[in-house]
Design an enzyme around this catalytic site. Structure first.
Site, PDB file in Angstrom:
ATOM      1  CE  LYS A   1     -16.473  11.621  22.408  1.00  0.00           C
ATOM      2  NZ  LYS A   1     -16.949  10.694  22.712  1.00  0.00           N
TER       3      LYS A   1
ATOM      4  NE  ARG B   1     -21.023  11.688  25.681  1.00  0.00           N
ATOM      5  CZ  ARG B   1     -21.097  10.478  25.385  1.00  0.00           C
ATOM      6  NH1 ARG B   1     -20.384   9.867  24.753  1.00  0.00           N
ATOM      7  NH2 ARG B   1     -22.592  10.265  25.339  1.00  0.00           N
TER       8      ARG B   1
ATOM      9  N   GLY C   1     -12.258   4.145  22.751  1.00  0.00           N
ATOM     10  CA  GLY C   1     -11.897   3.531  23.691  1.00  0.00           C
ATOM     11  C   GLY C   1     -10.788   3.382  24.720  1.00  0.00           C
TER      12      GLY C   1
ATOM     13  CG  MET D   1      -7.924   9.102  27.124  1.00  0.00           C
ATOM     14  SD  MET D   1      -8.001  10.480  26.456  1.00  0.00           S
ATOM     15  CE  MET D   1      -8.720  10.643  25.251  1.00  0.00           C
TER      16      MET D   1
ATOM     17  NE  ARG E   1     -15.074   8.168  16.497  1.00  0.00           N
ATOM     18  CZ  ARG E   1     -14.694   7.633  17.339  1.00  0.00           C
ATOM     19  NH1 ARG E   1     -14.086   8.638  18.280  1.00  0.00           N
ATOM     20  NH2 ARG E   1     -15.329   6.332  17.093  1.00  0.00           N
TER      21      ARG E   1
ATOM     22  CG  HIS F   1     -12.191  -1.839  21.757  1.00  0.00           C
ATOM     23  ND1 HIS F   1     -11.094  -3.094  22.113  1.00  0.00           N
ATOM     24  CD2 HIS F   1     -11.964  -1.214  21.735  1.00  0.00           C
ATOM     25  CE1 HIS F   1      -9.691  -2.369  21.956  1.00  0.00           C
ATOM     26  NE2 HIS F   1     -10.291  -1.033  22.692  1.00  0.00           N
TER      27      HIS F   1
ATOM     28  CB  SER G   1      21.935   3.990  -9.354  1.00  0.00           C
ATOM     29  OG  SER G   1      20.847   3.333  -8.530  1.00  0.00           O
TER      30      SER G   1
ATOM     31  CB  CYS H   1      18.706   0.114  -7.041  1.00  0.00           C
ATOM     32  SG  CYS H   1      20.759   0.248  -6.962  1.00  0.00           S
TER      33      CYS H   1
ATOM     34  CE1 TYR I   1      16.324   4.442 -11.250  1.00  0.00           C
ATOM     35  CE2 TYR I   1      17.156   6.050 -12.124  1.00  0.00           C
ATOM     36  CZ  TYR I   1      17.232   4.762 -11.683  1.00  0.00           C
ATOM     37  OH  TYR I   1      18.635   5.013 -11.769  1.00  0.00           O
TER      38      TYR I   1
HETATM   39  C1  PEP Z   1      22.877  -1.586  -2.596  1.00  0.00           C
HETATM   40  O1  PEP Z   1      24.579  -1.395  -2.418  1.00  0.00           O
HETATM   41  O2  PEP Z   1      22.336  -0.459  -2.829  1.00  0.00           O
HETATM   42  C2  PEP Z   1      22.625  -2.254  -3.764  1.00  0.00           C
HETATM   43  C3  PEP Z   1      21.802  -1.676  -4.206  1.00  0.00           C
HETATM   44  O3  PEP Z   1      23.116  -2.946  -3.889  1.00  0.00           O
HETATM   45  P1  PEP Z   1      23.682  -4.224  -3.750  1.00  0.00           P
HETATM   46  O4  PEP Z   1      22.708  -4.501  -2.414  1.00  0.00           O
HETATM   47  O5  PEP Z   1      23.744  -5.653  -4.368  1.00  0.00           O
HETATM   48  O6  PEP Z   1      25.300  -4.378  -2.948  1.00  0.00           O
END
Ligand code: PEP
Ligand code: MG
Length: 929
Positions: free
Chosen positions: A34, A103, A112, A114, A347, A470, A810, A878, A898
């Site tokens: 402020k 203020r 609101g 404080m 603000r 509020h 993965s 994954c 990814y």
């Molecule tokens: C994991 O273990 O992260 C995985 C993706 O396989 P699951 O969850 O099927 O064991």
């Protein structure tokens, strides 16, 4: 000794900037949001009442010692003199008295949470001076009684009711309904009464000395930083405790000086929808709290154009200038005193997720900001909110037909919520936390003290207040669906029920709140997931996010990709794959094939396969499964046409496909009882019982004390290769068939739970041979990969060797977390893990947010050493962490290609990936895109 500078006049902004090294974030840190914005408004020529800011550093010093730091008060006195000079008024002067407000204002706005005290400087003498000056006795005594009440509650810690009761009693004595009915004499009388209330409660008089008023009010604002509601709010918003609040002493301007005066709050764009149109409320002849408290019915801001045309024109010009200056939607407070406009605050306005996305995209189109800034402004959580379930029209139509429509109010914060109603914040919080109930908090209106209940609630309903009340502001900020001002609803706090047109809903009963439309229904309405296609601005933003990630060179060159992360999805069925693709997934990172085995028509075949005594019997059962698996994969390839599809071979231990031993034993007994007669006649067990016994024997033989560490994953494939051989055949037959139909395929076969290179060396060549054989048979060729999951610490540690066979990695971080911590992923959350997180032993639940120091270090090592062997090694994740923004950021930093997550998280992950790319960018970002 020269003491530190604790106090900055609004026009001393340059000095503050110099002190903190020029950075605007640090200026906000020192002067609070402020204070910094008031000073900035003054600098760019907006009409700001003269004043000064006591810094957050002073607040922190006060917290440490319990008193103002050396020099603060003296500096306040010097600054006050300057304000007197600028206004030509005198603080405590009987002739032309200066009144100020005190203020609070922290670095991050905490609406609101404080304290604030208005009208400081009024006493018996200055009141007389003010009357002479304004010729408006009513206004002066009204301000004076407000000061005593505010001072009493905020500074002296008295309950509001102490004053409210006196006021109500006085009004009923006089037969008045509204505050506005009170005359000057009444208010003069009330000042006397209010002073008595202070004396009665505190044992001393309301301080007449204006300087003492200022000193005590400043202390009270400092102390409010540690108040419960401020602390609760900080916990919920992750605002650090050590920032402190600044105190702003600002010359009072009055919106209650007649019909040429007024006050209001406004957003330069609609905070709910993002529409580019001024949105706000104002009141003629009123003070700020009248608007915010929702006590009087406010006017829409556009109506100011006819009431106060000059001031309105100036207001529109100034707010346009402010938006241009801050390049963001502004939330402003203003007062008009006898036709003259004063800006009291600006603000960046709090907004719903929907509004945030629209404003960011619109501002790019208006060339106010660039695309990278737009992406940076949106949080992954906001994207998540936009994909939260809603009530669809048909569901509501049916509910209406069934007479379940209850009430309607202002659609203050969008989204749908279903829960049981509770009438106070403490109960709402308790029911949510302890009883794990879905809670809707219902109140006449909310106050900052209610924030803990609002945070615990799935939805909020109030019977009073408007779109800037509020409840509305806080709900929007936290993404809690909220309907306010449902004025037909009568709440009976004592009986713990609410009624609307004769319909009664008692505490603990279910309602459904639609914050998007403002409707409330009785009972539970079904929720549906909104489609991304209809959210054009979000789609645009996510396209920009993808463009950012796809820029070559955005990631620092090193061992790995120089573009950002791609987002893939975990999908087991074609319909999931289609959803994933429509949400923007660029591949399937995990298809858990065993899920297909659980379908009712397939399970008996799978069980037969497990119970088979010979390899031939097993192969026969598997041959029955082959066509269905092939068509599953066919559907996946078709849905992902040309994008990579990672199919994981069977992973869980076989007993998961069979009933439990206990279940079987019980069934054997009941079946025997049904067949008692035959049994007693010596005919022996029925066929059914024999089969059950056989199944039981198999279950017992497969029993393991610790199945998650037992015969599963690649181990199972080695023990019973027929299953994965069938799966690979199905994958490649499907891929060939698709290719022949003109569909592009990129299959990647994933072997789970590898711990030793020799496991891969044993199984992978056998499977590759089948793949080649199928392609030869079908005379089709395409590129494919065989790779593995990294789920066991040993695999991560020996990744260099593993990569000599595996063509991609993965990270299965669910198992990798389980195995690294030694916590069972099935049990830990039920026993000790929650307590570990609550008591701070672990900073976060490692099954939700990747443990970067432990599990993450293994991953980093695996990526680096894997790419030593195979520089082009494709690496992804994954496990559940693939959809968690903090974990995604980590995956970016270690050079993964990814992340793969559930289809519903794909949009969130796309934004998180782009934000990570920008945060760690090599500096070579094309902002025009
Ligand atoms: C994991 O273990 O992260 C995985 C993706 O396989 P699951 O969850 O099927 O064991
Ligand atoms: Mg796993």
């Amino acid at each position: 000794m020269v003491s530190k500078k604790w106090v900055y006049l609004f026009h001393e902004l340059e000095q503050a900037e110099k002190y903190v090294g020029g950075d605007w974030e640090n200026v906000r840190g020192l002067l609070g949001g402020k204070g910094a914005n008031l000073a900035e408004m003054a600098r760019i020529g907006c009409p700001v009442p003269p004043g000064f800011t006591v810094t957050t550093e002073a607040c922190n010093a006060f917290q440490a010692k319990g008193e103002f730091p050396e020099g603060q008060w003296d500096q306040m006195m010097v600054a006050l003199k300057e304000v007197e000079k600028a206004t030509g008024k005198k603080f405590g002067g009987a002739e032309n008295p200066l009144l100020v407000s005190c203020r609070s204002g922290a670095k991050f706005s905490m609406p609101g949470m404080m304290d604030t005290v208005l009208n400081i400087g009024l006493n018996d003498d200055t009141a007389k001076g003010m009357i002479k000056l304004t010729q408006n006795e009513r206004f002066v005594y009204d301000s004076y009684r407000r000061l005593i009440q505010m001072f009493g509650s905020v500074v002296l810690g008295m309950p509001d009711e102490a004053f409210e009761d006196v006021l109500d009693e006085y009004k009923s004595l006089k037969g008045y309904k509204l505050d506005i009915d009170l005359t000057a004499d009444d208010l003069k009388e009330l000042v006397i009464e209010f002073k008595k209330v202070v004396r009665k409660h505190k044992g001393f008089d309301f301080p007449q000395d204006p300087l003492q008023q200022m000193r005590l009010a400043t202390e009270a604002v400092f102390k409010s930083w540690q108040g419960k509601r401020a602390v609760d709010y900080r916990r919920a918003t992750n605002i650090p405790d050590d920032l402190g609040t600044a105190v702003n002493i600002v010359t009072m301007v009055f919106g209650n000086m007649g019909m040429d005066s007024g006050t209001g709050v406004a957003f330069t764009r609609n905070p709910s929808t993002g529409e580019k149109k001024m949105f706000g409320e104002y009141l003629l002849n009123a003070q700020g709290e009248d608007v915010v408290a929702g006590i009087r019915n406010t006017e829409q801001i556009v109506n100011m154009a006819k009431d106060l045309p000059e001031a309105y024109k100036q207001f529109m010009e100034i707010t346009a200038k402010l938006e241009l200056h801050y390049k963001d939607m502004q939330d402003v407070e203003f007062t008009i005193e006898r036709g003259r406009l004063w800006m009291l605050q600006t603000r960046n306005g709090k907004r719903t997720a929907r509004s945030a996305v629209k404003i960011a995209v619109d501002m790019v189109n208006e060339k106010l900001i660039d695309k990278t800034e737009a992406v940076n402004r949106i949080s992954p959580e906001q994207v998540d909110t936009l994909l939260h379930p809603q009530f669809d029209m048909d569901t509501k139509k049916v509910a209406k037909k069934e007479g379940r429509f209850f009430a309607t109010g202002v659609n203050a914060s969008p989204g749908a919520a279903v829960g049981r109603i509770y009438f106070d914040a403490d109960t709402a919080e308790r029911m949510s936390k302890e009883e794990k109930q879905d809670v809707i908090m219902v109140r006449p209106f909310t106050k900052p003290d209610d924030v803990h209940g609002m945070l615990a609630a799935k939805g909020i309903l109030t019977s009073e207040g408007g779109a800037t009340s509020h409840a509305a502001v806080v709900a929007r900020q936290f993404g809690v669906p909220c309907v306010v001002g449902a004025s037909a609803v009568k709440i009976d706090q004592e009986k713990r029920l609410m009624t609307c047109n004769e319909t009664v809903v008692k505490e603990g009963e279910w309602i459904s709140v639609d914050g998007t439309s403002g409707e409330v229904y009785i009972g539970k309405l079904n929720l549906t997931v909104p489609s991304l296609d209809e959210q054009t601005e979000l789609l645009t933003l996510l396209t920009w996010a993808d463009e950012i990630c796809a820029q070559p060179g955005i990631r620092k060159a090193g061992n790995g990709p120089t573009t950002g992360l791609q987002v893939w999805a975990n999908a087991d069925y074609p319909k999931d794959a289609r959803r994933a693709r429509s949400y923007g997934a660029k591949g399937i990172g995990l298809c858990r094939t065993e899920h297909m085995f659980f379908e009712t028509n397939r399970l008996p075949i799978v069980q037969r396969m497990i119970l088979a005594k010979t390899s031939e019997d097993r192969t026969a059962a598997l041959n029955e499964l082959l066509p269905t698996q092939r068509s599953d994969f066919d559907g996946l390839f078709e849905a992902m046409d040309g994008l990579p599809v990672i199919i994981r071979l069977i992973d869980p231990p076989l007993h998961e496909f069979l009933p439990s031993a206990d279940e079987l034993k019980e069934k054997i007994i009941t079946t025997r009882v049904q067949n008692t007669a035959a049994y007693l006649l010596g005919k022996g067990d029925s066929k059914e019982v024999v089969a059950l016994e056989k199944m039981l024997a198999a279950v017992e033989s497969l029993h393991e004390s610790n199945p998650m560490m037992g015969l599963r994953g690649v181990r199972l494939s080695i023990a019973m290769p027929e299953i994965v051989e069938m799966q690979v055949r199905a994958i490649f037959e499907a891929a060939c068939d698709c290719t022949l139909r003109g569909i592009k395929v990129r299959p990647e076969v994933m072997i789970p739970l590898t711990g030793h290179i020799n496991e891969l060396k044993w199984i992978q060549p056998r499977l590759v041979e089948i793949a080649k054989k199928v392609m030869d048979e079908k005379k089709v060729s395409f590129t494919y990969k065989f790779g593995t999951m990294i789920e066991i610490p040993r695999a991560a540690v020996t990744a260099e060797e593993i990569a000599s066979v595996a063509e991609f990695f993965s990270f299965g971080t669910n198992d990798l977390t389980q195995m690294t911590f030694g916590y069972s992923r099935d049990d830990a959350e039920r026993s000790f893990l929650v307590q570990y997180v609550e008591s701070g032993i672990l900073p976060k639940n490692p099954f939700q947010t990747l443990d970067q120091d432990g599990v993450g270090r293994l991953m980093m090592m695996a990526v680096e050493s894997g790419r030593k062997t195979r520089p082009e090694l494709e690496v992804g994740i994954c496990g559940e962490h693939g959809g968690d923004p903090a974990s995604i950021e980590f995956c970016h930093t270690i050079g993964q290609n990814y992340v793969s997550c559930s289809p519903f998280r794909v949009p969130v992950a796309r934004l998180a990936a782009a934000k990570a790319a920008l945060k760690y960018s090599s500096g070579k970002v094309n902002t025009d895109l």
